[in-house]
Write an enzyme that holds these catalytic residues in place. Structure first.
Site, PDB file in Angstrom:
ATOM      1  N   THR A 159      -7.872  -2.164   2.073  1.00  0.00           N
ATOM      2  CA  THR A 159      -7.382  -3.126   1.091  1.00  0.00           C
ATOM      3  C   THR A 159      -7.897  -4.539   1.346  1.00  0.00           C
ATOM      4  O   THR A 159      -8.536  -5.123   0.459  1.00  0.00           O
ATOM      5  CB  THR A 159      -5.851  -3.088   1.020  1.00  0.00           C
ATOM      6  OG1 THR A 159      -5.439  -1.770   0.626  1.00  0.00           O
ATOM      7  CG2 THR A 159      -5.323  -4.098   0.013  1.00  0.00           C
ATOM      8  N   HIS A 210       2.029   9.044   4.432  1.00  0.00           N
ATOM      9  CA  HIS A 210       1.128  10.043   5.014  1.00  0.00           C
ATOM     10  C   HIS A 210       1.826  10.851   6.107  1.00  0.00           C
ATOM     11  O   HIS A 210       1.563  12.040   6.270  1.00  0.00           O
ATOM     12  CB  HIS A 210      -0.103   9.357   5.609  1.00  0.00           C
ATOM     13  CG  HIS A 210      -1.103   8.902   4.586  1.00  0.00           C
ATOM     14  ND1 HIS A 210      -1.789   9.776   3.762  1.00  0.00           N
ATOM     15  CD2 HIS A 210      -1.534   7.658   4.250  1.00  0.00           C
ATOM     16  CE1 HIS A 210      -2.607   9.095   2.973  1.00  0.00           C
ATOM     17  NE2 HIS A 210      -2.465   7.802   3.244  1.00  0.00           N
ATOM     18  N   HIS A 228      -9.589  -2.911   7.275  1.00  0.00           N
ATOM     19  CA  HIS A 228      -9.017  -1.759   6.579  1.00  0.00           C
ATOM     20  C   HIS A 228      -9.285  -1.890   5.086  1.00  0.00           C
ATOM     21  O   HIS A 228      -9.623  -2.970   4.591  1.00  0.00           O
ATOM     22  CB  HIS A 228      -7.519  -1.669   6.875  1.00  0.00           C
ATOM     23  CG  HIS A 228      -7.001  -0.262   6.873  1.00  0.00           C
ATOM     24  ND1 HIS A 228      -6.438   0.317   5.766  1.00  0.00           N
ATOM     25  CD2 HIS A 228      -6.958   0.684   7.841  1.00  0.00           C
ATOM     26  CE1 HIS A 228      -6.068   1.543   6.047  1.00  0.00           C
ATOM     27  NE2 HIS A 228      -6.379   1.804   7.315  1.00  0.00           N
ATOM     28  N   ASP A 258      -1.568  -0.059  -4.709  1.00  0.00           N
ATOM     29  CA  ASP A 258      -2.801   0.613  -5.103  1.00  0.00           C
ATOM     30  C   ASP A 258      -2.532   2.023  -5.610  1.00  0.00           C
ATOM     31  O   ASP A 258      -3.205   2.519  -6.504  1.00  0.00           O
ATOM     32  CB  ASP A 258      -3.791   0.636  -3.938  1.00  0.00           C
ATOM     33  CG  ASP A 258      -3.119   0.960  -2.603  1.00  0.00           C
ATOM     34  OD1 ASP A 258      -1.913   1.287  -2.585  1.00  0.00           O
ATOM     35  OD2 ASP A 258      -3.797   0.863  -1.566  1.00  0.00           O
ATOM     36  N   HIS A 259      -1.510   2.676  -5.043  1.00  0.00           N
ATOM     37  CA  HIS A 259      -1.165   4.055  -5.382  1.00  0.00           C
ATOM     38  C   HIS A 259       0.159   4.388  -4.719  1.00  0.00           C
ATOM     39  O   HIS A 259       0.664   3.617  -3.893  1.00  0.00           O
ATOM     40  CB  HIS A 259      -2.246   5.027  -4.884  1.00  0.00           C
ATOM     41  CG  HIS A 259      -2.561   4.854  -3.429  1.00  0.00           C
ATOM     42  ND1 HIS A 259      -1.706   5.247  -2.419  1.00  0.00           N
ATOM     43  CD2 HIS A 259      -3.626   4.283  -2.802  1.00  0.00           C
ATOM     44  CE1 HIS A 259      -2.219   4.934  -1.250  1.00  0.00           C
ATOM     45  NE2 HIS A 259      -3.393   4.341  -1.450  1.00  0.00           N
ATOM     46  N   GLU A 306      -0.904  -7.969   2.178  1.00  0.00           N
ATOM     47  CA  GLU A 306      -0.710  -6.517   2.105  1.00  0.00           C
ATOM     48  C   GLU A 306       0.363  -6.049   3.072  1.00  0.00           C
ATOM     49  O   GLU A 306       0.307  -6.342   4.273  1.00  0.00           O
ATOM     50  CB  GLU A 306      -2.014  -5.783   2.438  1.00  0.00           C
ATOM     51  CG  GLU A 306      -1.863  -4.270   2.320  1.00  0.00           C
ATOM     52  CD  GLU A 306      -2.990  -3.483   2.984  1.00  0.00           C
ATOM     53  OE1 GLU A 306      -3.159  -2.308   2.626  1.00  0.00           O
ATOM     54  OE2 GLU A 306      -3.682  -4.035   3.857  1.00  0.00           O
ATOM     55  N   ASP A 325       0.841  -1.197   0.000  1.00  0.00           N
ATOM     56  CA  ASP A 325       0.000   0.000   0.000  1.00  0.00           C
ATOM     57  C   ASP A 325       0.879   1.250   0.000  1.00  0.00           C
ATOM     58  O   ASP A 325       1.779   1.394   0.826  1.00  0.00           O
ATOM     59  CB  ASP A 325      -0.916  -0.006   1.221  1.00  0.00           C
ATOM     60  CG  ASP A 325      -2.114   0.896   1.070  1.00  0.00           C
ATOM     61  OD1 ASP A 325      -1.935   2.069   0.702  1.00  0.00           O
ATOM     62  OD2 ASP A 325      -3.238   0.429   1.313  1.00  0.00           O
ATOM     63  N   ASP A 377       2.304   2.908   3.173  1.00  0.00           N
ATOM     64  CA  ASP A 377       1.394   4.035   2.967  1.00  0.00           C
ATOM     65  C   ASP A 377       1.373   4.968   4.170  1.00  0.00           C
ATOM     66  O   ASP A 377       1.392   6.201   4.017  1.00  0.00           O
ATOM     67  CB  ASP A 377       0.000   3.471   2.709  1.00  0.00           C
ATOM     68  CG  ASP A 377      -1.087   4.530   2.665  1.00  0.00           C
ATOM     69  OD1 ASP A 377      -1.062   5.354   1.745  1.00  0.00           O
ATOM     70  OD2 ASP A 377      -1.969   4.514   3.550  1.00  0.00           O
ATOM     71  N   SER A 437      -7.146   3.902  -1.262  1.00  0.00           N
ATOM     72  CA  SER A 437      -6.892   2.465  -1.175  1.00  0.00           C
ATOM     73  C   SER A 437      -8.147   1.647  -1.416  1.00  0.00           C
ATOM     74  O   SER A 437      -8.077   0.534  -1.956  1.00  0.00           O
ATOM     75  CB  SER A 437      -6.307   2.108   0.196  1.00  0.00           C
ATOM     76  OG  SER A 437      -5.056   2.715   0.377  1.00  0.00           O
TER      77      SER A 437
END
Length: 330
Positions: free
Chosen positions: A98, A229, A96, A267-268, A220, A4, A225, A45
């Site tokens: 994902t 952030h 969560h 995912d990104h 995952e 992620d 991720d 996500s």
């Protein structure tokens, strides 16, 4: 396997912080996917994972539903219907965005207690992740979802009672291991289950595959991720390296097995992360343009039978389609 928030820079920073080596270098096929959602060039996500799980572009926040909010059939559900063992492993909670997008159907990712209810409707053979409170210490009702799952032939372990290294699950039962009450700790603060869980999961599912149909497993690395952030380069790197070790554990299974396709993507990207001038091997200086996701195209790595299908540039939804076709699922 989904890292992620893992873009090219996160991978590069992990590599350069690990004496210039990653297990990802063993993948012979590399592609790029377009990560945007139905309502935003910058996906979240939930929409990103739903593109992988169900093959649809949907709005940010959507869990296993299309842009019209109607449920979409996921690859995990197709695999279950075809009699394949299935599994979900995450360094986040199981509710969560994902992992939830593979097993649940909900209009918004924040409805975590509702998402937990959908696990009772599923038959996932193996579940490893946090979020115990959403199943058994709920604010909306007094349901004990763990007890309901136990009645559905689940053996359940909880983080306070048993360390992941002690686990030897009975393959005659479904298995659920809650790793945390809420969200698991970062790797740097003591979370240590992702790599051993990634070694255990394919072996467990392979043993459950009594009809020799294969299995479907999603793993995952969630907190790459979260480091993005937080604009925290060290957080990103430690999570990236743990995820790469998990990749190594799965690759070891696939190399021995000879019949397992391994796909690694994200995912990104998160943070608009960059490696600055002055960085050196094992001494990365990172910088950020955002504390949210970006719209970068995302790498896809593939190893094993059917890997060639994942080269090139394509929509994120194509990952679902190609997995479905390779598994011969209808």
């Amino acid at each position: 396997m989904i890292g992620d928030g893992m873009g090219i820079t996160q991978i590069t920073a992990g590599m350069y912080s690990n004496s210039n080596r990653l297990n990802l270098e063993q993948f012979p096929v590399i592609g790029l996917h377009k990560s945007y959602s139905s309502d935003n060039l910058v996906t979240d996500s939930a929409a990103g994972a739903t593109a992988f799980s169900a093959g649809v572009k949907t709005y940010n926040g959507a869990i296993g539903v299309g842009a019209d909010t109607l449920p979409t059939v996921t690859i995990l559900e197709l695999a279950e219907a075809a009699g394949l063992p299935t599994g979900l492993v995450s360094s986040s909670s199981l509710v969560h965005a994902t992992p939830a997008s593979f097993v649940a159907h909900n209009r918004h990712r924040d409805n975590k207690e509702e998402i937990a209810e959908d696990f009772v409707k599923s038959e996932v053979d193996l579940l490893i992740g946090g979020g115990y409170r959403y199943f058994d210490r709920r604010s909306k009702d007094e349901r004990k979802i763990s007890a309901e799952l136990a009645r559905k032939n689940y053996l359940i372990d909880v983080f306070q009672e048993k360390n992941i290294q002690q686990i030897k699950p009975d393959v005659s039962k479904n298995y659920l291991y809650f790793t945390a009450d809420g969200e698991p700790l970062p790797y740097a603060q003591g979370r240590d289950y992702l790599v051993p869980a990634s070694a255990l999961a394919p072996t467990f599912l392979d043993a459950r595959d009594t009809k020799n149909k294969g299995f479907f497993l999603m793993i995952e690395g969630a907190q790459i991720d979260w480091g993005g952030h937080a604009n925290d380069s060290e957080y990103i790197i430690s999570e990236m390296l743990e995820f790469d070790r998990a990749i190594g554990a799965v690759l070891a299974f696939a190399q021995k097995d000879g019949e397992t396709l391994v796909i690694v993507t994200a995912d990104h990207e998160t943070g608009g992360y960059a490696i600055q001038t002055g960085s050196r091997l094992n001494a990365i200086q990172g910088a950020f343009t955002s504390d949210y996701h970006t719209a970068d195209m995302i790498p896809v790595f593939a190893y094993g039978p059917g890997a060639e299908a994942f080269g090139g540039i394509y929509e994120n939804t194509a990952i679902f389609t190609r997995m479905r076709d390779l598994l011969r699922l209808k």
